[in-house]
Design a protein around this motif. Sequence first.
Motif, PDB file in Angstrom:
ATOM      1  N   GLY A 136       0.845  -1.190   0.000  1.00 18.71           N
ATOM      2  CA  GLY A 136       0.000   0.000   0.000  1.00 18.71           C
ATOM      3  C   GLY A 136       0.879   1.238   0.000  1.00 18.71           C
ATOM      4  N   ASN A 137       0.454   2.303  -0.678  1.00 19.60           N
ATOM      5  CA  ASN A 137       1.294   3.503  -0.735  1.00 19.60           C
ATOM      6  C   ASN A 137       0.574   4.711  -0.149  1.00 19.60           C
ATOM      7  N   SER A 138       1.260   5.857  -0.174  1.00 20.62           N
ATOM      8  CA  SER A 138       0.725   7.066   0.445  1.00 20.62           C
ATOM      9  C   SER A 138      -0.384   7.704  -0.376  1.00 20.62           C
ATOM     10  N   GLU A 139      -0.610   7.230  -1.588  1.00 24.78           N
ATOM     11  CA  GLU A 139      -1.676   7.765  -2.428  1.00 24.78           C
ATOM     12  C   GLU A 139      -2.978   6.984  -2.276  1.00 24.78           C
ATOM     13  N   GLY A 140      -2.982   5.981  -1.417  1.00 19.89           N
ATOM     14  CA  GLY A 140      -4.184   5.178  -1.219  1.00 19.89           C
ATOM     15  C   GLY A 140      -4.311   4.014  -2.179  1.00 19.89           C
ATOM     16  N   ASP A 141      -3.239   3.694  -2.925  1.00 17.50           N
ATOM     17  CA  ASP A 141      -3.266   2.600  -3.890  1.00 17.50           C
ATOM     18  C   ASP A 141      -2.778   1.302  -3.249  1.00 17.50           C
ATOM     19  N   ILE A 142      -3.298   0.174  -3.749  1.00 18.09           N
ATOM     20  CA  ILE A 142      -2.827  -1.153  -3.353  1.00 18.09           C
ATOM     21  C   ILE A 142      -2.313  -1.850  -4.599  1.00 18.09           C
ATOM     22  N   TYR A 143      -1.045  -2.232  -4.574  1.00 16.23           N
ATOM     23  CA  TYR A 143      -0.429  -2.942  -5.687  1.00 16.23           C
ATOM     24  C   TYR A 143      -0.307  -4.422  -5.322  1.00 16.23           C
ATOM     25  N   THR A 144      -0.664  -5.289  -6.261  1.00 15.01           N
ATOM     26  CA  THR A 144      -0.422  -6.724  -6.114  1.00 15.01           C
ATOM     27  C   THR A 144       0.703  -7.103  -7.069  1.00 15.01           C
ATOM     28  N   PRO A 148       9.586 -13.922  -7.773  1.00 16.98           N
ATOM     29  CA  PRO A 148      10.528 -12.873  -7.358  1.00 16.98           C
ATOM     30  C   PRO A 148      10.654 -11.720  -8.361  1.00 16.98           C
ATOM     31  N   GLU A 149       9.890 -11.762  -9.467  1.00 16.81           N
ATOM     32  CA  GLU A 149      10.065 -10.731 -10.492  1.00 16.81           C
ATOM     33  C   GLU A 149       9.533  -9.364 -10.075  1.00 16.81           C
ATOM     34  N   LEU A 150       8.612  -9.328  -9.084  1.00 15.03           N
ATOM     35  CA  LEU A 150       7.936  -8.092  -8.674  1.00 15.03           C
ATOM     36  C   LEU A 150       7.231  -7.433  -9.852  1.00 15.03           C
ATOM     37  N   ARG A 151       6.589  -8.268 -10.660  1.00 14.59           N
ATOM     38  CA  ARG A 151       5.791  -7.781 -11.784  1.00 14.59           C
ATOM     39  C   ARG A 151       4.400  -7.400 -11.277  1.00 14.59           C
ATOM     40  N   SER A 152       3.896  -6.253 -11.717  1.00 10.12           N
ATOM     41  CA  SER A 152       2.603  -5.773 -11.245  1.00 10.12           C
ATOM     42  C   SER A 152       1.460  -6.620 -11.815  1.00 10.12           C
ATOM     43  N   VAL A 153       0.592  -7.102 -10.938  1.00  9.12           N
ATOM     44  CA  VAL A 153      -0.595  -7.838 -11.341  1.00  9.12           C
ATOM     45  C   VAL A 153      -1.801  -6.905 -11.401  1.00  9.12           C
ATOM     46  N   LEU A 194      -7.976  -9.320  -6.980  1.00  5.87           N
ATOM     47  CA  LEU A 194      -6.703  -8.628  -7.165  1.00  5.87           C
ATOM     48  C   LEU A 194      -5.744  -9.463  -8.003  1.00  5.87           C
ATOM     49  N   LEU A 195      -5.819 -10.787  -7.842  1.00  8.18           N
ATOM     50  CA  LEU A 195      -4.932 -11.672  -8.601  1.00  8.18           C
ATOM     51  C   LEU A 195      -5.423 -11.864 -10.036  1.00  8.18           C
ATOM     52  N   PRO A 203     -12.581  -4.347  -7.898  1.00 12.12           N
ATOM     53  CA  PRO A 203     -12.548  -5.611  -7.161  1.00 12.12           C
ATOM     54  C   PRO A 203     -13.619  -5.638  -6.081  1.00 12.12           C
ATOM     55  N   LEU A 204     -14.080  -6.840  -5.758  1.00 13.98           N
ATOM     56  CA  LEU A 204     -15.071  -6.978  -4.698  1.00 13.98           C
ATOM     57  C   LEU A 204     -14.509  -6.449  -3.388  1.00 13.98           C
ATOM     58  N   SER A 205     -15.283  -5.619  -2.711  1.00 16.10           N
ATOM     59  CA  SER A 205     -14.842  -5.079  -1.427  1.00 16.10           C
ATOM     60  C   SER A 205     -16.053  -4.704  -0.597  1.00 16.10           C
ATOM     61  N   VAL A 206     -15.828  -4.521   0.698  1.00 12.43           N
ATOM     62  CA  VAL A 206     -16.868  -4.067   1.600  1.00 12.43           C
ATOM     63  C   VAL A 206     -16.238  -3.122   2.613  1.00 12.43           C
TER      64      VAL A 206
END
Length: 394
Positions: A136-144, A148-153, A194-195, A203-206
């Motif tokens: 999670g970052n300071s802009e309110g984003d969540i990255y998945t 080990p590649e750290l490729r963005s999903v 997310l995956l 994405p589904l959330s509550v």
Amino acid sequence: MESPLPEVPLFKVFSFLDVFDLLRAGQVNKYWNKVADSDRLWRDLCLKKWSFYNFSCEHLGPQTWKQFLLNQIRHERRMELAQPEDFIYKKTTGNLGLGTAYLSGSGPSMNGREKSVICTVSSKRMLYAWDAWEVGNSEGDIYTLTVPELRSVSKVNAFNYSVDFLHCSPDKKWIFASGTHQHILPKVLFVECLLRPSEGESPLSVSLPFSSCCRACWAPRRANRITMMFRRASFKKTGFSTFDLTLERTGGRTAIQAHQIASFLLPVHMESPIWMGVSDGNMIVFESGPYLFLFTINGLQLQQFDDHELTICNLWVDSLHVLTTSMDNYLHMYMWEEEGRYPYLKSCFHLEHIRNDYTPSCFFPKAICDNTSVVCVVSRSRETSILVMYSLNV
């Protein structure tokens, strides 16, 4: 002559017993011993005790599930009864930072020979990944990301403020995300979305109806239960609220439902805690000044501990251990009792952060543990830390 209960119903009866009652049942006679030794019964007990570890018969080797479980109980008992002189003491100094985690050795050992391997994050902000995770970052984003590649999903904007808390449930099904802003409602997101993100769909959330979240913990043995700690009335009141999450499908649509099952506020005179943890989903442990408290999720106080002279500054909790540190140069170990027996939390032993060193720490010392070791990081400055490991001498 009375005929014995057939094996199938006797097996069913035994499936409701805990470890110690099953051992006692196996001592009645040869027939009961045969049923009580069933590998399936002992495997089910292992899965109940360590719900989210990926056990398989290949990992067991020559030992049975019964032997594995009894060996683990012996390891836990050894830690529970340990004294300071039973540990091997080691320390090292460097730019270690205060982020610490076990890479291996922190879970049940399949062969009894695994060593505790730890990882620390330094102030140089180097990041290494060994497993799937979210950021999670300071802009309110969540990255998945993949590893080990750290490729963005996927990238999801959860809030208009920073993501300060991000916790994945033990079964990796749910993600809890929250900021500390007083107007932010925490969210629980469905990990599968997310995956496998769908283009143009959120994405589904509550949202959980409690703002000013300051901590949250998933119950280690109830994958869908989360307990939040929140502030009220200009942060003068602290409360806890517990939710069960379900995924419900109606009319071709899927939605997450959050069912609030308990909530309470602490007494106004009690100093507001900073740290918290949960055990089986029905009990909450937290610090308040130099004291450690255990409450039910409905607000009933069960225990109070006063093992520290100064304010507890850090609390670490897993399904077996509770570890506290304070500025008095000591850490204290507690362990959960099996099956919620009273006393629910047992005070075990006291260790020094750094032996024979009473120089005050500049930053709060933090500690973690497993069944064979206790690790503590004490920081003298932002550039220098001391890493201390106590390993049980076996």
